[in-house]
Design a protein around this motif. Sequence first.
Motif, PDB file in Angstrom:
ATOM      1  N   GLY A   1      36.629  40.458  41.243  1.00 24.56           N
ATOM      2  CA  GLY A   1      37.661  41.318  40.690  1.00 24.56           C
ATOM      3  C   GLY A   1      38.997  41.108  41.377  1.00 24.56           C
ATOM      4  O   GLY A   1      40.052  41.117  40.732  1.00 24.56           O
TER       5      GLY A   1
ATOM      6  N   GLN B   1      40.865  38.127  39.915  1.00 25.92           N
ATOM      7  CA  GLN B   1      41.566  38.396  38.660  1.00 25.92           C
ATOM      8  C   GLN B   1      42.905  39.066  38.919  1.00 25.92           C
ATOM      9  O   GLN B   1      43.921  38.719  38.309  1.00 25.92           O
ATOM     10  N   GLU B   2      42.924  40.033  39.829  1.00 28.72           N
ATOM     11  CA  GLU B   2      44.179  40.710  40.158  1.00 28.72           C
ATOM     12  C   GLU B   2      45.133  39.756  40.884  1.00 28.72           C
ATOM     13  O   GLU B   2      46.357  39.815  40.678  1.00 28.72           O
TER      14      GLU B   2
ATOM     15  N   ARG C   1      46.843  37.592  38.414  1.00 27.35           N
ATOM     16  CA  ARG C   1      47.865  38.370  37.709  1.00 27.35           C
ATOM     17  C   ARG C   1      49.139  38.479  38.533  1.00 27.35           C
ATOM     18  O   ARG C   1      50.261  38.439  37.997  1.00 27.35           O
TER      19      ARG C   1
ATOM     20  N   GLU D   1      33.734  29.463  38.102  1.00 25.11           N
ATOM     21  CA  GLU D   1      34.688  29.931  37.088  1.00 25.11           C
ATOM     22  C   GLU D   1      36.092  29.402  37.371  1.00 25.11           C
ATOM     23  O   GLU D   1      36.802  28.991  36.448  1.00 25.11           O
TER      24      GLU D   1
ATOM     25  N   SER E   1      38.225  26.988  34.917  1.00 24.26           N
ATOM     26  CA  SER E   1      39.214  27.776  34.183  1.00 24.26           C
ATOM     27  C   SER E   1      40.370  26.912  33.677  1.00 24.26           C
ATOM     28  O   SER E   1      40.924  26.088  34.428  1.00 24.26           O
TER      29      SER E   1
ATOM     30  N   ASP F   1      43.223  28.133  33.087  1.00 23.96           N
ATOM     31  CA  ASP F   1      44.434  28.802  33.558  1.00 23.96           C
ATOM     32  C   ASP F   1      44.861  28.353  34.948  1.00 23.96           C
ATOM     33  O   ASP F   1      45.965  28.696  35.399  1.00 23.96           O
TER      34      ASP F   1
END
Length: 209
Positions: free
Chosen positions: A140, A143-144, A147, A185, A189, A191
Amino acid sequence: MAADHTLAWAYVEDAFAEEDDVIAQARYEAGEYGIASLSAATCAFLRQLARIAGAKSAVEVGTGTGVSGMYLLSVPGLSLTSIDVESEAQHCAREFFAAAGVRSGRIRLINGRSVDLLPRLAANSYDFVLLDGDPLETPGDAQEALRSLRPGGLLVLARALMAGRVADPARREEDVVAIRNLGRELLASPDVEASMVPLGEGLVVATVV
């Protein structure tokens, strides 16, 4: 070949074993708190990454007693936000940063859980994020972190091999599986552009594209 790899890894770690007195004392105090600091070779590599990237704003999850933070703050012009749940160790880190001559305006220490604090960071605002916290919260956090990073920013996942446990498919502990899956992942990815470095306990380095 495996034995050669082991010797090579040990050689690299030994090459960076000598640290200045402040960092050496911080590393010792971390041990007193039961905190495993990132190895000197790993920290030197992180410093080089941040320097090459021209990082000016960095985030670290896992202050400890300030070992990795002091390496990052030796990069000219870099400011660091460091997050940790251990208030006593973080207080100790503050003293070591001062002893190392780090100006207070370059370091922001925040006590609390990364899962609560990372979402408060502004999006697309940071150049470098190091994740060295609770393995179960790290997916988690990643992901932050992504961002909060600017395009071209670096995300570094520390202990990505967990002392070899991630590489052993027989190890199915919850924390091992979480880090193994996260590493896969990131490498897959679209990204980010990611690579894995078998230094210390392993790193995944991902650049936001």
